[in-house]
Design a protein around this motif. Structure first.
Motif, mmCIF file in Angstrom:
data_model
loop_
_atom_site.group_PDB
_atom_site.id
_atom_site.type_symbol
_atom_site.label_atom_id
_atom_site.label_comp_id
_atom_site.label_asym_id
_atom_site.label_seq_id
_atom_site.Cartn_x
_atom_site.Cartn_y
_atom_site.Cartn_z
ATOM 1 N N THR A 1 0.837 -1.198 0.000
ATOM 2 C CA THR A 1 0.000 0.000 0.000
ATOM 3 C C THR A 1 0.874 1.250 0.000
ATOM 4 O O THR A 1 0.582 2.230 -0.692
ATOM 5 N N GLN B 1 -7.285 0.451 -0.093
ATOM 6 C CA GLN B 1 -7.527 -0.707 0.752
ATOM 7 C C GLN B 1 -8.561 -0.357 1.820
ATOM 8 O O GLN B 1 -9.397 -1.161 2.184
ATOM 9 N N ASP C 1 -5.918 -1.672 -4.863
ATOM 10 C CA ASP C 1 -5.404 -2.178 -3.597
ATOM 11 C C ASP C 1 -6.455 -3.062 -2.931
ATOM 12 O O ASP C 1 -7.456 -2.567 -2.412
ATOM 13 N N GLU C 2 -6.233 -4.336 -2.960
ATOM 14 C CA GLU C 2 -7.146 -5.328 -2.402
ATOM 15 C C GLU C 2 -8.592 -5.097 -2.827
ATOM 16 O O GLU C 2 -9.482 -4.915 -1.996
HETATM 17 MG MG MG Z 1 -2.043 -2.797 2.168
#
Ligand code: MG
Ligand code: ATP
Ligand code: ADP
Ligand code: MG
Lengths: 241, 715, 271
Positions: free
Chosen positions: C64, C107, C192-193
């Motif tokens: 991240t 995220q 991100d995710e």
């Molecule tokens: Mg992360």
């Protein structure tokens, strides 16, 4: 194997602004057992857990925790004092506090065994003085779990346990959950997207879909009969198509 | 440690060190100029410091900038004074609970015991204890009656409630004890002692010690005790603390009591040195806010040290202003510390919040209704009604309408900057003042025509607003609120009080009657409709046009892309930046639009009043404006209109006075009470409250409908 | 000090190589520090046009942080160089980068909580200049078709008029992805995710949608812990451990790489 009844949910309807997103749910958790609550995204799993800890109003039906009716929102803090530990979906960390301070809040009184938390999650050791808000997503998840574990709860509820965790970590985590139930005799209610891993360590499972309980039973049987499980999972969606 | 500081921070630190060295050198060379002021400053420094740590307690406990803190100190001090001087305990906080009713009705209903006699004059220590017990009770009432019901409300609602407490208690003090200054019996010995050849009252040192001890105690409590940690947890997120089993409510209650007792203690300890008047502590509170802000509203130690420093710097500057003629007499003494604090905040701030920063405070929904035919008709009816009221209604209604319409424009300025972009601004009236003074100067001194003077005046307001908006690029939330408060104060201190384009001439300022091409349309000019009494309808009609135009423009703003991006900034600055929103530009444009509206309101006030002074545009005016705007509904145009009717001497008040009761001397008192009550019951503003009621009704009907036709709804 | 002293020789080579390749986004020697902690350590990687690049690594590895640094959110903590379509963009502000076509998801969701899902997308869909803002103010805007398309693509049509705080975790994640997708001139997406909170079936469906977008010409970098997703849809995968790039390769190579298994996958991760 199973012992006293920790959580009983009967005919529960719960939701927001007068619309029930969980309907007619019956569920129970006994001490010493791990129960998986699974189901697709938006099924109402989070809502169910929030109802148990008193954060979402019950519309009808009853929820009993350790033989007491779940408190209303005003007294919601009592649920935790009775021994319910809830790791919410958004993790419930206090971002302005350090990792250590977050862990200290695990219990309202009595000593908190911070070393034990570190044993479960060695990755937290170097982070102990950092503000929780600065941690990475996975580190936050570990902290939330560690805090719930050191609270030594009678009933542990974890929402989306593996959310944001690396495979190595959640793989090791599942046996830990089992151990909490076996050694400490706690009841565990687990919400999890990794169905196989969750069912492997669970005793029983419930599948929620679009707010309805579509399947329940022995975890090993559910695992064995994957086809039925998948069908129940897709239930509402396959209808749409 | 040093390596982590940014360049600006390093420059600041070096500058401070240089100043300190220069001062030490000065003190060695010339004790009287450079050392004595420090000792004299300890007294006021102690008050500022002690109030500042009280503010930090309140902020840590519930995230509120507690404007009522100073008023609590004042009230408790008066209780102590009364006990010691004539042994009478004033029943708190009312002069007599029935007094407002009796006063209004003009009859004596019931002889209420307003004082309890406790012998002739009470010894100091028991009096102190009783006074502090009163403080504790006030804290409890504040918690149970006000802040507990507001616990899930937006923080701004709580701030407004604390403003209500301030107004209420201050009015109570005036009604009960009179406006005269009083001095209290000292608790500490006050024989002078000699330090490095300077003589100073011993009590100052005692107070210094007391504040130091309390600060250390609070620091330990909040740092290490589970109670302290849980309190911080509860202030950050009450739900999360609850999930962990903490009764955040209880902790907040304890903290309110603590803050309140602390306030009372400060008042009693320092009033022998300074004397006390009804608004003494409230005025000092502004300095304390500055000190607390330097400690980020969370560090007791920094807040206390900064508080002492402010007191000392004030005395030092006072001395220097006396001795050094070349220092221009432009209010530097009062403004400089705030400018420095604002600078410090800017230097330490970040242009975007960093990871895990406190989530921005929630504000009421910025609802924008779709324009339907029904709505257009409703607006038409509203405008027609307003027209009738401004032209044909009796004069007091016409006057009320004019005040309300100006109020609407001022409230709109807050809708844009606070409601849409989430930046709390406490300097709106100062901006209004800039343009009010400017337009008066331009018209009367420079003899410009209105068509030039008004745009120029409004432009100066916007200019001031944009400069004062710069801190908003690097600070946010409560810090920004305090920085804007400081900016408002600085503008008022530096410009309004002395002659100049943006200040008085001979103690007042005259804008005269507005006229274009010889046609006068002021409140005193002739108008062909209505009964011809002052105020005539002409100015009102003009205002009506301006208000309608402003409302429509702001409504359109909300629905435009710019408005949408403003809401994005309000919701989440980081995400907005990632989505391609130029956060700085959006903030500046919001401040520009908002200053434009405020400045426009200012020129309108200037012509409405004709002749005015600086107090109409002071910081308390700005605070009151925010309170009304919030209560009306801070994020909608409808809310601004509601706020306008509530405005002081607005149409709502006129109607209340005419039809129901005339509160007379109890105005401030009743206003404070209603401010609190409204904040508690409509914590998202009256406008939002009404909309919610309507929605709930709709939902209920909808459900009934669904029950009848279940098959369709569930598919 | 002149610039060439600051750049290592190997990096110089790297820059030259990149100029020749078809990397949409490339970083050279990117480094992020928080006080004493080096969260991203000299990372040089590239995302090629029309490819789906995966970035994996244990928790706290710096994934991240890497995205934060690339998108300009850590101006005071990072150094190194970021090339977008071959141009140096390190040091640009986040909104500028977004205008250049570098968009991201979060995220931690970071949605605009008090407007509807549709408005969330609307806001990101077009860039605003002084001119366009004025134009739009005086002449009400047209509906953005792009927004409807994306809502359709991500199956968000039903919840377009609801507010994000009323949605479940997975739905919110998708709104975040939608917000990155609608950007007018998207060159590359950093996700991100994105699949956290989606169930298995939905993850599969989501992976297919990503693949589909990439085949249409999008370039993406995906960070995720769902190995089903990463190993099945990515073209190329990098692994970060303690801030350092320790392994790179195609999914098949990575699946069997001992380092990857030890540091990240464990035993069942491949399943
Ligand atoms: Mg992360
Ligand atoms: N502003 C900051 N100050 C201090 N440390 C930070 C800061 N931001 C991130 N870190 C630390 O840097 C490390 C990398 O964080 P990052 O969020 O990039 O991890 P990640 O790879 O995304 O992990 P995850 O998979 O768990 O999301 C973490 O240990 C984190 O605690
Ligand atoms: N605060 C809320 N207000 C209104 N609806 C909500 C709220 N939270 C969740 N929902 C709705 O309730 C349903 C179930 O959500 P949730 O319990 O979060 O699902 P799960 O955890 O199973 O993914 C979803 O359709 C979601 O949109
Ligand atoms: Mg959920």
């Amino acid at each position: 194997m199973t012992g006293e009844r920790l959580l009983t949910i009967e005919c529960l309807h719960a939701g927001y602004d007068g619309v029930a997103v969980v309907r007619n749910l019956n569920l129970h958790v006994d001490s010493g057992e791990v129960v998986a609550l699974i189901g697709p995204n938006g099924a109402g799993k989070t809502t169910t857990l929030m109802t148990v800890s008193g954060m979402v109003q019950i519309m009808s039906g009853s929820v009993t925790v350790m033989d007491r009716l779940v408190p209303r929102l005003r007294q919601a803090h009592r649920a935790a004092r009775w021994g319910v530990s809830h790791v919410p979906e958004n993790r419930g960390l206090l971002f302005q506090l350090t990792v250590r301070e977050n862990l200290l809040l695990a219990k309202t009184r009595g000593r908190v065994n911070i070393d034990r938390a570190m044993d479960f999650f060695p990755a937290l050791v170097p982070l102990i003085g950092r503000r929780a808000g600065l941690l990475s997503g996975g580190e936050q998840q570990m902290l939330a779990l560690a805090r719930a574990i050191v609270a030594e709860p009678k009933l542990l509820m974890v929402d989306e346990m593996s959310l944001g965790l690396a495979p190595v970590i959640y793989e090791e985590l599942m046996p830990v959950v089992r151990r909490i139930a076996d050694d400490a005799g706690a009841g565990v209610l687990l919400v999890e997207q990794h169905v196989d891993l969750a069912l492997e360590v669970s005793d029983r499972g419930y599948v929620l879909n679009h707010g309805d309980l579509v399947m329940q039973g022995d975890a090993s049987e559910m695992l064995a009969d994957r086809a039925v499980l998948d069908a129940s999972y897709l239930g509402a969606k396959s209808l749409e198509d | 440690m040093i390596a982590r500081l940014s360049l600006a921070e390093r420059v600041g630190a070096v500058g401070l060190a240089a100043l300190a060295l220069a001062w030490i050198a000065g003190a060695l060379l010339n004790r009287e100029t450079f050392f004595d002021p420090v000792l004299f400053g300890l007294g006021s420094g102690a008050i500022i410091a002690a109030l500042a740590i009280g503010l930090v307690v309140a902020f840590r406990a519930s995230g509120v900038i507690n404007f009522g803190h100073g008023a609590v100190a004042t009230y408790v001090t008066y209780v102590y004074v009364s006990l010691v001087s004539d042994g009478r305990y004033p029943v708190p906080p009312l002069p007599n609970p029935l007094a407002p009713i009796e006063g209004i009705a003009g009859i004596e209903i019931f002889d209420f015991p307003t004082f309890i006699n406790m012998g002739d004059s009470m010894p100091r220590i028991p009096a102190l204890l009783i006074a502090l017990a009163t403080a504790a009770a006030l804290g409890l009432v504040a918690h149970f009656a006000i802040f507990r019901p507001l616990r899930y409300a937006p923080v701004l609602a709580k701030v407004i409630a604390s403003l209500g407490i301030m107004l209420f208690l201050q009015a109570a003090v005036v009604l009960r004890f009179g406006a005269r200054a009083k001095a209290a019996e000292p608790i500490f010995p006050n024989e002078p002692v000699e330090i490095f050849g300077a003589r100073v009252g011993q009590d100052r040192l005692w107070i210094l010690g007391t504040v130091a001890v309390i600060t250390a105690g609070l620091w330990l409590l909040f740092r290490y005790s589970r109670f302290g940690i849980a309190t911080r947890a509860g202030a950050e997120n009450e739900r999360f603390a609850t999930l962990l089993g903490f009764n955040a409510d209880f902790a907040a209650g304890v903290n309110w009591v603590m803050a309140s007792v602390l306030a009372g203690l400060v008042g009693i300890l320092v009033s022998p040195i300074t004397g006390v008047t009804p608004n003494f502590f409230t005025v000092l509170l502004i300095s304390s806010l500055g000190a607390a802000l330097l400690g980020r509203m969370s560090s007791f130690v920094i807040a206390a040290v900064a508080g002492f420093m402010l007191g000392i710097v004030d005395q030092q500057l006072f001395r220097l202003e006396l001795e050094w003629d070349w220092i221009p007499d432009i209010g530097i003494r009062r403004a400089l510390p705030f400018v420095v604090i604002a600078l410090a905040m800017v230097i330490r701030g970040e242009s975007l919040p960093s990871r895990g920063a406190l989530t921005v405070e929630r504000l009421p929904d910025a609802h924008s209704p779709r324009i339907t035919r029904g709505r257009v008709i409703a607006y038409g009816v509203l405008i027609a009604g307003a027209f009738w009221l401004t032209v044909f209604a009796p004069f007091q209604y016409r006057n009320g309408m004019q005040n309300s319409m100006i109020g609407i424009i001022l409230a709109l300025s807050l809708v844009v900057v606070t409601g849409y972009v989430g930046q709390i601004s406490l300097m709106q009236m100062a901006l209004a003042g800039v343009s009010a003074f400017a337009v008066a100067s331009f018209v009367n001194q420079a003899e410009m025509t209105l068509l030039v003077a008004v745009p120029l005046a409004v432009a100066s307001g916007v200019g001031f607003g944009l400069i004062a908006a710069i801190p908003s690029l690097r600070t946010r939330g409560a810090s920004l609120a305090i920085v804007t408060l400081a900016s408002g104060l600085a503008i008022a201190e530096i410009f309004f009080a002395r002659p100049g384009w943006f200040g008085l001439d001979r103690g007042i300022k005259t804008a005269g009657t507005p006229a274009i091409f010889g046609v006068e349309f002021g409140p005193n000019s002739k108008f062909f409709l209505g009964d011809g009494k002052v105020p005539t309808g002409g100015y009102g009609v003009f205002l009506l046009f301006v208000v309608a135009a402003c409302c429509i423009s702001v409504m359109r703003l909300r629905r435009s892309r710019l408005g949408e991006q403003m809401l994005a900034v309000r919701a989440n600055e980081r995400a907005a930046a990632a989505a391609g929103v130029n956060v700085a530009a959006i903030k500046l444009s919001a401040f520009a639009i908002s200053s434009f509206l405020a400045a426009l309101g200012g020129t309108l006030i200037a012509f409405d009043l004709g002749t005015f002074g600086g107090d109409s545009f002071g910081i308390f005016a700005s605070l009151t404006l925010l309170a009304f705007a919030y209560l009306g509904g801070i994020s909608t145009v409808g809310g601004a209109i509601t706020a306008g009717t509530l405005f002081s001497e607005g149409i709502g008040i006129v109607v209340t006075n005419e039809w129901f009761i005339d509160v007379g001397p109890y105005t401030a008192y009743v206003a404070g009470f209603f401010l609190i009550a409204t904040a508690v019951y409509n914590n998202e503003g009256i406008d939002g409250f009404q909309r919610k009621q309507v929605q709930q009704l709709g939902a209920r009907l909808n459900r009934l409908w669904r029950l009848r036709a279940p098959t369709k709804a569930d598919a | 000090m002149s610039w060439f002293v600051l750049i290592k020789r190997s990096d110089l080579l790297c820059v030259w190589r990149l100029a020749m390749s078809d990397a949409v986004l490339a970083t050279v020697g990117l480094k992020v520090r928080f006080g004493g902690l080096v969260a991203v350590d000299d990372v040089s990687l590239e995302c090629r046009r029309g490819r789906l690049t995966g970035l994996i690594g244990p928790n706290g590895a710096g994934k991240t942080t890497f995205i934060d640094a690339v998108t300009g959110f850590l101006p005071n903590n990072s150094k190194g160089s970021v090339l977008l379509e071959g141009e140096e963009v390190f040091g640009c502000s986040p909104h500028r980068l977004s205008h250049y076509g570098l968009t991201r998801t979060w995220q931690t969701l970071e949605l605009f909580d008090d407007v509807t899902v549709r408005s969330n997308l609307d806001i990101a869909s077009r860039r605003l200049t002084v001119g366009s803002a004025l134009l739009d103010y005086f002449r009400p805007r047209q509906r953005a078709e792009r927004v409807d398309e994306v809502l359709e693509l991500l199956n968000l049509g039903d919840i377009a008029e609801r507010q994000p705080r009323e949605l479940s975790q997975g739905q919110r994640k998708l709104v975040g992805v939608g917000r990155a997708l609608v950007a007018e001139s998207s060159n590359i997406l950093l996700l991100d995710e994105p699949a956290a909170g989606l169930d298995k079936a939905e993850t599969e469906w989501f992976g297919a949608q990503l693949r589909c977008l990439v085949d249409q010409g999008y370039t993406m970098l995906v960070v995720d812990h769902d190995m089903g997703l990463v190993l099945n849809v990515c073209d190329f995968i990098h692994m970060l451990v303690f801030g350092q790039l320790t392994a790179s390769g195609t999914p098949d190579v990575m699946r069997n790489n001992a380092d990857v298994i030890a540091a990240y996958l464990g035993h069942s991760g491949t399943g």
